[in-house]
Design an enzyme around this catalytic site. Structure first.
Site, PDB file in Angstrom:
ATOM      1  N   THR A  83      -6.187   1.191   5.102  1.00  0.00           N
ATOM      2  CA  THR A  83      -5.480   1.598   4.791  1.00  0.00           C
ATOM      3  C   THR A  83      -5.719   2.888   4.659  1.00  0.00           C
ATOM      4  OG1 THR A  83      -4.051   2.117   2.872  1.00  0.00           O
ATOM      5  CG2 THR A  83      -6.501   0.920   3.005  1.00  0.00           C
ATOM      6  N   THR A  84      -4.991   3.687   4.409  1.00  0.00           N
ATOM      7  CA  THR A  84      -5.240   5.557   4.532  1.00  0.00           C
ATOM      8  C   THR A  84      -5.669   5.998   3.293  1.00  0.00           C
ATOM      9  OG1 THR A  84      -2.634   5.130   3.769  1.00  0.00           O
ATOM     10  CG2 THR A  84      -3.245   7.513   3.594  1.00  0.00           C
ATOM     11  N   ARG A 103       3.624   3.597  10.005  1.00  0.00           N
ATOM     12  CA  ARG A 103       2.138   3.873  11.041  1.00  0.00           C
ATOM     13  C   ARG A 103       2.585   3.713  12.490  1.00  0.00           C
ATOM     14  NH1 ARG A 103      -1.932   3.038   7.659  1.00  0.00           N
ATOM     15  NH2 ARG A 103      -3.660   3.259   9.915  1.00  0.00           N
ATOM     16  N   HIS A 123       3.736  -4.245   2.733  1.00  0.00           N
ATOM     17  CA  HIS A 123       2.909  -5.561   2.500  1.00  0.00           C
ATOM     18  C   HIS A 123       3.985  -7.060   3.374  1.00  0.00           C
ATOM     19  CE1 HIS A 123      -1.310  -4.001   2.013  1.00  0.00           C
ATOM     20  NE2 HIS A 123      -1.211  -3.649   1.557  1.00  0.00           N
ATOM     21  N   HIS A 144      -2.527   4.001  -4.643  1.00  0.00           N
ATOM     22  CA  HIS A 144      -3.129   3.895  -3.827  1.00  0.00           C
ATOM     23  C   HIS A 144      -4.239   3.189  -4.487  1.00  0.00           C
ATOM     24  CE1 HIS A 144      -6.266   2.642  -0.293  1.00  0.00           C
ATOM     25  NE2 HIS A 144      -4.843   3.540   0.395  1.00  0.00           N
ATOM     26  N   GLY A 145      -4.027   1.692  -4.829  1.00  0.00           N
ATOM     27  CA  GLY A 145      -5.389   1.243  -4.956  1.00  0.00           C
ATOM     28  C   GLY A 145      -5.341   1.233  -6.628  1.00  0.00           C
ATOM     29  N   GLY A 183       1.494  -0.941  -4.175  1.00  0.00           N
ATOM     30  CA  GLY A 183       2.309  -1.666  -2.574  1.00  0.00           C
ATOM     31  C   GLY A 183       1.862  -2.904  -3.325  1.00  0.00           C
ATOM     32  N   ASN A 220       5.947   0.094  -3.109  1.00  0.00           N
ATOM     33  CA  ASN A 220       5.425  -0.090  -1.266  1.00  0.00           C
ATOM     34  C   ASN A 220       6.057  -1.235  -1.180  1.00  0.00           C
ATOM     35  OD1 ASN A 220       3.847  -0.117   0.997  1.00  0.00           O
ATOM     36  ND2 ASN A 220       3.153   2.192   0.539  1.00  0.00           N
ATOM     37  N   ARG A 250       1.603  -1.137  12.589  1.00  0.00           N
ATOM     38  CA  ARG A 250       1.040  -2.595  12.152  1.00  0.00           C
ATOM     39  C   ARG A 250       2.221  -3.643  11.415  1.00  0.00           C
ATOM     40  NH1 ARG A 250      -3.607  -0.818   8.995  1.00  0.00           N
ATOM     41  NH2 ARG A 250      -4.337   0.450  11.114  1.00  0.00           N
ATOM     42  N   HIS A 280       5.869   2.849   4.705  1.00  0.00           N
ATOM     43  CA  HIS A 280       4.595   3.522   5.458  1.00  0.00           C
ATOM     44  C   HIS A 280       5.446   3.598   7.121  1.00  0.00           C
ATOM     45  CE1 HIS A 280       0.447   4.890   6.791  1.00  0.00           C
ATOM     46  NE2 HIS A 280       1.533   5.772   7.040  1.00  0.00           N
ATOM     47  N   GLU A 327       6.383   6.844   3.889  1.00  0.00           N
ATOM     48  CA  GLU A 327       5.103   7.385   4.592  1.00  0.00           C
ATOM     49  C   GLU A 327       4.856   7.859   5.974  1.00  0.00           C
ATOM     50  OE1 GLU A 327       1.791   5.296   2.053  1.00  0.00           O
ATOM     51  OE2 GLU A 327       2.986   5.315   0.528  1.00  0.00           O
ATOM     52  N   GLU A 351       1.335  13.950  -3.976  1.00  0.00           N
ATOM     53  CA  GLU A 351       0.805  12.463  -4.620  1.00  0.00           C
ATOM     54  C   GLU A 351      -1.125  13.001  -4.423  1.00  0.00           C
ATOM     55  OE1 GLU A 351       3.058   9.459  -2.468  1.00  0.00           O
ATOM     56  OE2 GLU A 351       1.049   7.787  -3.429  1.00  0.00           O
TER      57      GLU A 351
HETATM   58  N1  PXP Z   1       0.585   6.250  -2.291  1.00  0.00           N
HETATM   59  C1  PXP Z   1       0.633   6.385  -0.117  1.00  0.00           C
HETATM   60  C2  PXP Z   1       0.631   7.362   0.631  1.00  0.00           C
HETATM   61  C3  PXP Z   1      -0.231   5.036   0.268  1.00  0.00           C
HETATM   62  O1  PXP Z   1      -0.511   5.548   1.164  1.00  0.00           O
HETATM   63  C4  PXP Z   1       0.152   4.344  -0.162  1.00  0.00           C
HETATM   64  C5  PXP Z   1      -0.706   2.873   0.838  1.00  0.00           C
HETATM   65  O2  PXP Z   1       0.146   3.089   1.498  1.00  0.00           O
HETATM   66  C6  PXP Z   1       0.298   3.361  -1.667  1.00  0.00           C
HETATM   67  C7  PXP Z   1       0.466   5.005  -2.697  1.00  0.00           C
HETATM   68  C8  PXP Z   1       0.009   2.612  -2.229  1.00  0.00           C
HETATM   69  O3  PXP Z   1      -1.128   2.065  -2.038  1.00  0.00           O
HETATM   70  P1  PXP Z   1      -1.684   0.577  -2.823  1.00  0.00           P
HETATM   71  O4  PXP Z   1      -0.538  -0.435  -1.835  1.00  0.00           O
HETATM   72  O5  PXP Z   1      -3.032   0.503  -2.792  1.00  0.00           O
HETATM   73  O6  PXP Z   1      -0.972   0.594  -3.897  1.00  0.00           O
END
Ligand code: PXP
Length: 258
Positions: A99-100, A44, A9, A213-214, A235, A6, A48, A42, A69, A150
């Site tokens: 964040t999501t 958004r 950033h 995520h995370g 990401g 991702n 942003r 993503h 996304e 996911e």
């Molecule tokens: N998957 C989804 C659906 C997300 O919305 C995000 C954050 O944009 C990620 C993965 C990646 O998350 P991270 O940046 O925490 O690795």
């Protein structure tokens, strides 16, 4: 295990100055060299970080499949249908969130999601639903006839960070932070078990399973060791490490771990 990188950033850094540098487009070739299997971005509603033109040129120029996304918003879905990424991942989105946070409410938004899935499929775009590891959500995903789900690993990642002291002061309102370590360990095990169970159920229902995520260099192997998960989307941790090592090495390091 497949890795979607991702690159939002990179655009976050650019937006800090509202100039053209760094350009997320420049990451495409480096991601490929590092061994990424997919580019994730993503778009958004508040734009942003990634803008419409970023999405357009990234989708046009990427030799890797692009996973876009987006929220279940008619205007955004129409844009996505025109952009034609390989995959659209529907995510819940609130303007005020950092964040999501949390997965889609497939029950409450079933009809809206069904309409969005239909439109995306008519435009030959695969669909993924970003959901919590919940039996009902997996069964509803199957009813919605999407290709992918996911699984949201944010809760797992938060517990891991609490256990290993990797949370900033901004997270100190989380009540679990006061829990003793053995309780946190139990919570972490349970969270992983829920993800594993959800991934197995999804696979039985012929859904392809991604997670994200995370996830970071410390916690990722606890998730990548779940064999029913085919792909991770990562990401923040990769882009953060790339500040010090360069993007190619940061991706290679992650790819090696998973
Ligand atoms: N998957 C989804 C659906 C997300 O919305 C995000 C954050 O944009 C990620 C993965 C990646 O998350 P991270 O940046 O925490 O690795």
């Amino acid at each position: 295990m497949l890795l979607g990188v991702n690159i939002d950033h990179i655009a976050v850094l650019r937006e800090a100055r509202k100039i053209n540098d760094p350009n997320p487009l420049d990451a495409l070739g480096i991601c490929k060299l590092g061994g990424a299997d997919q580019i994730t971005i993503h778009l958004r509603e508040d734009r942003r970080h990634i803008h419409d033109n970023d999405a357009k040129v990234i989708i046009e120029q990427s030799s890797l499949p692009v996973n876009l996304e987006c929220a279940i918003d008619e205007e955004i879905i129409d844009i996505v249908c025109k952009l034609k990424p390989a995959r659209a991942t529907l995510v819940p989105e609130k303007r005020e969130e950092v964040t999501t946070e949390g997965g889609l409410d497939l029950e409450g938004s079933f009809d809206r999601i069904k309409k969005a899935v239909k439109k995306l499929h008519e435009n030959e775009i695969e669909v993924s639903l970003f959901i919590d590891s919940d039996k009902n959500m997996i069964e509803l995903s199957s009813k919605l006839k999407v290709e992918w789900i996911e699984l949201h690993t944010g809760a797992f990642a938060n517990i891991y960070a609490m256990l290993h002291g990797n949370l900033s002061n901004s997270h100190h309102s989380i009540k679990e932070l006061e829990l003793p370590r053995n309780e946190l360990k139990k919570l972490l095990n349970n969270s992983r078990k829920e993800i594993k169970k959800a991934a197995s159920l999804a696979q039985e229902l012929n859904l392809k399973v991604a997670a994200g995520h995370g996830l970071n260099y410390q916690n990722v192997t606890k998730i990548s060791s779940i064999k029913t998960i085919e792909e991770l989307n990562i990401g923040q941790s990769i882009i953060a490490r790339s500040v010090f090592t360069g993007l190619e090495t940061a991706i290679k390091d992650m790819k090696e771990l998973i």
